[in-house]
Every structure is written in structure tokens, then in C-alpha cells.
Design a protein around this motif. Structure first.
Motif, PDB file in Angstrom:
ATOM      1  N   SER A 128     -28.540  68.347  -9.126  1.00 51.43           N
ATOM      2  CA  SER A 128     -27.856  67.406 -10.019  1.00 51.43           C
ATOM      3  C   SER A 128     -28.828  66.381 -10.584  1.00 51.43           C
ATOM      4  CB  SER A 128     -26.726  66.694  -9.277  1.00 51.43           C
ATOM      5  OG  SER A 128     -25.725  67.600  -8.872  1.00 51.43           O
ATOM      6  N   GLU A 188     -22.823  68.263 -15.212  1.00 51.27           N
ATOM      7  CA  GLU A 188     -22.027  67.096 -15.595  1.00 51.27           C
ATOM      8  C   GLU A 188     -20.547  67.256 -15.259  1.00 51.27           C
ATOM      9  OE1 GLU A 188     -22.867  66.429 -19.716  1.00 51.27           O
ATOM     10  OE2 GLU A 188     -24.656  65.232 -19.278  1.00 51.27           O
ATOM     11  N   ARG A 189     -20.071  68.481 -15.213  1.00 50.72           N
ATOM     12  CA  ARG A 189     -18.643  68.723 -14.963  1.00 50.72           C
ATOM     13  C   ARG A 189     -18.301  68.813 -13.473  1.00 50.72           C
ATOM     14  NH1 ARG A 189     -15.416  70.533 -19.236  1.00 50.72           N
ATOM     15  NH2 ARG A 189     -16.527  70.736 -21.221  1.00 50.72           N
ATOM     16  N   LEU A 190     -19.258  69.299 -12.670  1.00 50.84           N
ATOM     17  CA  LEU A 190     -18.977  69.505 -11.247  1.00 50.84           C
ATOM     18  C   LEU A 190     -19.464  68.328 -10.419  1.00 50.84           C
ATOM     19  CD1 LEU A 190     -20.019  73.267 -10.868  1.00 50.84           C
ATOM     20  CD2 LEU A 190     -17.735  72.325 -11.310  1.00 50.84           C
ATOM     21  N   ASP A 191     -18.833  68.127  -9.266  1.00 54.66           N
ATOM     22  CA  ASP A 191     -19.284  67.064  -8.369  1.00 54.66           C
ATOM     23  C   ASP A 191     -20.558  67.511  -7.657  1.00 54.66           C
ATOM     24  OD1 ASP A 191     -18.506  68.133  -5.444  1.00 54.66           O
ATOM     25  OD2 ASP A 191     -16.922  68.687  -6.862  1.00 54.66           O
ATOM     26  N   SER A 192     -21.289  66.547  -7.111  1.00 58.83           N
ATOM     27  CA  SER A 192     -22.599  66.822  -6.502  1.00 58.83           C
ATOM     28  C   SER A 192     -22.511  67.823  -5.358  1.00 58.83           C
ATOM     29  CB  SER A 192     -23.227  65.520  -6.010  1.00 58.83           C
ATOM     30  OG  SER A 192     -23.439  64.642  -7.088  1.00 58.83           O
ATOM     31  N   LYS A 193     -21.456  67.727  -4.547  1.00 60.16           N
ATOM     32  CA  LYS A 193     -21.300  68.639  -3.402  1.00 60.16           C
ATOM     33  C   LYS A 193     -21.178  70.087  -3.874  1.00 60.16           C
ATOM     34  CE  LYS A 193     -20.166  69.892   0.905  1.00 60.16           C
ATOM     35  NZ  LYS A 193     -19.797  71.292   0.682  1.00 60.16           N
ATOM     36  N   THR A 194     -20.387  70.307  -4.900  1.00 62.59           N
ATOM     37  CA  THR A 194     -20.212  71.668  -5.433  1.00 62.59           C
ATOM     38  C   THR A 194     -21.518  72.186  -6.010  1.00 62.59           C
ATOM     39  OG1 THR A 194     -17.896  71.180  -5.956  1.00 62.59           O
ATOM     40  CG2 THR A 194     -18.892  73.099  -7.027  1.00 62.59           C
ATOM     41  N   ASP A 196     -24.526  71.305  -5.132  1.00 62.03           N
ATOM     42  CA  ASP A 196     -25.403  71.623  -3.997  1.00 62.03           C
ATOM     43  C   ASP A 196     -25.069  72.994  -3.418  1.00 62.03           C
ATOM     44  OD1 ASP A 196     -26.678  69.214  -4.262  1.00 62.03           O
ATOM     45  OD2 ASP A 196     -25.549  68.208  -2.670  1.00 62.03           O
TER      46      ASP A 196
END
Length: 403
Positions: A128, A188-194, A196
Motif C-alpha cells: 500500500s 486505493e479501494r482496498l483496506d491495508s489488511k486486504t 497485505d
């Protein structure tokens, strides 16, 4: 009037020029600033895009940077050189680079050369963050370049290893597994955990997020730089200076081979896993700075010739193949392995002969290059893990914090 044959064409091209430099507070950026000011004294101004720092105004930051021994010659020959440098506060991972409207207007109305070297160089950086800085940051820089009325050259400092899944690596663009635009959109659309979680699947054959995002930045420049004077410089492993302004060894960090050398001299690093007979493709930082400036000059010259040729083609008919090729950014690999190779084994001999003995060394110098995976794991336990646990145990017993 006859032209002076001894006059540098590069120096002439930078006379009166305004330069925007990213990464100017970093290792290579410091050398670029010094080289430009010392060897192209007729330039107008260097603007540095740099993050805002709390409790430090731009002038204080410049003074601190220019107190380095690196700038001694400049202080002697051009005492007022600091007046030619100005900080524009901004961030690569922000919309519009975080620039104020006034600073953006300054760039658009004045800048002739953009040297884009800022990046996150951590090999274990999260995807990210690496995408935001290395890929999206390059996108924002190219957008800014399009607004520059008098732009002569845009040089992107990449790495020779960004296309390492391909062998050999030539001076050309390679296919990227997905478009840079799609990669930016995913991050930009997904959260950092996803992000990763899906990183291994995304980067595929690329060994780390650094190489992957530098390759995606190149992909973005290929797709979106039409009509702009863009070039890409790919240095290999950048090490300390070789000749100037400080000969044999100025460096301000302990990345890469320097970190290994320092760790070995301190007695902390005792073995590394590598093929001793593999080529250590090292290039001195001052040579890379010279190459970057030369690429900027050549790009400006080629773009001017291409523009003149395009005007002629438009007056005569359709564009020829040579004119179409001028619309693709030029790629320059800057490496040593082809002409002047050195192996890791030979480098180790040089390191050993240097006989450095830091005052706070924990053990005597002892560094082995191990290519066998099983042997490396065994020696790693014996020479790294066990001594580390012993040192931490002693630290705890005497009331100190373990390392």
C-alpha cells in the motif's frame, strides 16, 4: 561569434534553468544538488520537493543540510549558493503532491528540468505504502510536469532491478503483469489488511514491493508520457562516492553493501547468504549523479530535435517511424557489471583489507559468504542467534535493555 570548443554543452544547457528535484534530502539527491550548483553555477534555482517538518522552517532545514562536509567546496567557491535553493513543502503520497496553489503555479511557470528520485527504498515496505509513494507519486509528478510551460526534460530515477524477472535486462520497457492504473486503483479501494493478504499474488515473480512498484512506475510513464521529454535512468547498487566532491567513501546511510560492511566491522554480521562468484553490480553515487544530469541534458536535446522534426513531418505528410520512436521515453541502464565486473568474493577481500575497527565493535571482523542454504541456516544459529541471545541475557542481568 565562434563557440568556445572547451565549453561544456551540459553546463550551457543548464544556464538560467530552474530545476525541480525530488529526493533532494536523500543520499543521491544531496550529491545532485552539490554537482549541479558546483558545475553549473549559471543555473537559476533548484526547488526541492520535501515533506513538511514540525518546528523547522525551510531555511533552517537547508542550513542543516548544507552544513555537511559534502558542501565544503561550494561554501568556499560560492558562499551564497544557498540562495539558489528553495524548499517546496509537499508529499508524494498526497493529492496534487500536497503543494499549495502558489507553489504549484511557481513550478508550472518556471521549471525547466524535473529530476524525480524520491521513493521508499525499503525492500519490505507494505505494498500500500510503496504504491502510494513509488507509483502514485510518479503519476502525480507526471501530472505536474504536464503543466510546466517550459519543460525541457523529466528524468525518472528507477532501478536496474525493477525488471529482474527478465534476463537479460536491456534498455527497454518490459510487460507489466497489470497496468499501473489498475494497481493504484486496487490499493486505493482496498483496506491495508486486504492488500497485505493479496500482496504475494500481486507481485508474483518480483522479489519485493520495491522492485514491483518501481516497475509499475515505469509502466505508468510508458502509458502516459506521450508528448513529454521523459527519460528513465536505471542505476544498479549505488554505493559511496569514488571521486568527488569527496573521494573514496562519502556516504550518509548504511543501506545495502554499506550496511553489511558496517555490520561486519562491528562484529554483528558474520555471514551473508550469496553466491561469492556472482557479480556485485556496484556503481559509485557520484557517477550516478553525473549520469542523471547527462541524461537530463540529452533528453532535452533529443526532444528539441524531435520537435523540429515533427514540425517538418507535419508540413510534409504522415510521421515516419523515427518520429514515432521519439514519443517513447528513453531508458538508460547505468551498471558496472558489463564493462567492469567485480564479484562478491573480491569485494569481501577489499572489505577485509580495509581493516576498519570501530571503537564500539562487539567482536572482531569475521564475514563469510555462504551459498548453501542448509549450511547458512546452521551457521546462522551458531554465529548470529546464539551470540545474540547471550548478549541479550547479559544485558538483562545487568539491568540494561536487550538489543
Amino acid at each position: 561569434m565562434e563557440e568556445n570548443q572547451g565549453e561544456s554543452q551540459i553546463r550551457k544547457s543548464f544556464a538560467g534553468a530552474n530545476i525541480l528535484l525530488t529526493g533532494g534530502t536523500g543520499f543521491l539527491g544531496k550529491l545532485l544538488i552539490e554537482k549541479l550548483l558546483r558545475c553549473c553555477p549559471e543555473l537559476d534555482k533548484i526547488y526541492l520537493l520535501a515533506r513538511k517538518k514540525k518546528n523547522k522552517d525551510p531555511q533552517t532545514r537547508l542550513k542543516e543540510q548544507f552544513d555537511d562536509v559534502l558542501y565544503e567546496t561550494l561554501h568556499k567557491d560560492q558562499p551564497d549558493f544557498i540562495k539558489k535553493v528553495e524548499i517546496l513543502e509537499g508529499e508524494l503520497d498526497s493529492d496534487n503532491l500536497g503543494l499549495t496553489d502558489q507553489d504549484r503555479l511557481t513550478v508550472c511557470n518556471k521549471i525547466n528540468f524535473i529530476l524525480h528520485g524520491a521513493a521508499t527504498v525499503r525492500l519490505d515496505e507494505t505494498l500500500s505504502k510503496a504504491v502510494r509513494i513509488n507509483t502514485r507519486g510518479t503519476k502525480e509528478m507526471l501530472t505536474l510536469a504536464r503543466c510546466c510551460k517550459y519543460l525541457k526534460a523529466f528524468v525518472y530515477i528507477s532501478t536496474a532491478y525493477c525488471n529482474h524477472p527478465h534476463q537479460p535486462i536491456e534498455e527497454k520497457f518490459y510487460d507489466f503483469p497489470l497496468t499501473s492504473d489498475l494497481l493504484i486503483d486496487v490499493v486505493e479501494r482496498l483496506d491495508s489488511k486486504t492488500v497485505d493478504d493479496i500482496t504475494p499474488g500481486l507481485i508474483g515473480a518480483y522479489s519485493n514491493t520495491y522492485c514491483f512498484t518501481k516497475a509499475s512506475a515505469e509502466n505508468y510513464l510508458l502509458k502516459h508520457s506521450q508528448g513529454l521529454p521523459v527519460a528513465i535512468l536505471r542505476p544498479s547498487i549505488v554505493t559511496s562516492t569514488a571521486k568527488g566532491p569527496i573521494p573514496l567513501g562519502w556516504i550518509d546511510n548504511i543501506y545495502g553493501p554499506t550496511g553489511i560492511c558496517v555490520g561486519a566491522w562491528m562484529g554483528i554480521i558474520r555471514l551473508i547468504k550469496c553466491n561469492p562468484d556472482a557479480v556485485a553490480d556496484l556503481v559509485p553515487a557520484d557517477y550516478v549523479a553525473n549520469a542523471c544530469i547527462a541524461v537530463a541534458w540529452k533528453t532535452a536535446r533529443n526532444h528539441k530535435k524531435a520537435s523540429e522534426r515533427t514540425l517538418d513531418d507535419h508540413s510534409e505528410g504522415p510521421q515516419d517511424d523515427e518520429t514515432k520512436d521519439d514519443q517513447i521515453p528513453r531508458v538508460y541502464n547505468y551498471v558496472s557489471g558489463n564493462q567492469n565486473p567485480i564479484t562478491w568474493r573480491t569485494l569481501l577481500q577489499y572489505v577485509n583489507n580495509a581493516q576498519m575497527a570501530p571503537a564500539k565493535a562487539m567482536w572482531c571482523f569475521m564475514l563469510f559468504l555462504i551459498n548453501n542454504a542448509f549450511l547458512f541456516k546452521t551457521l546462522n544459529i551458531l554465529l548470529h542467534w546464539i551470540p545474540a541471545y547471550v548478549c541479550d541475557g547479559v544485558a538483562v542481568m545487568i539491568g540494561k535493555k536487550p538489543m
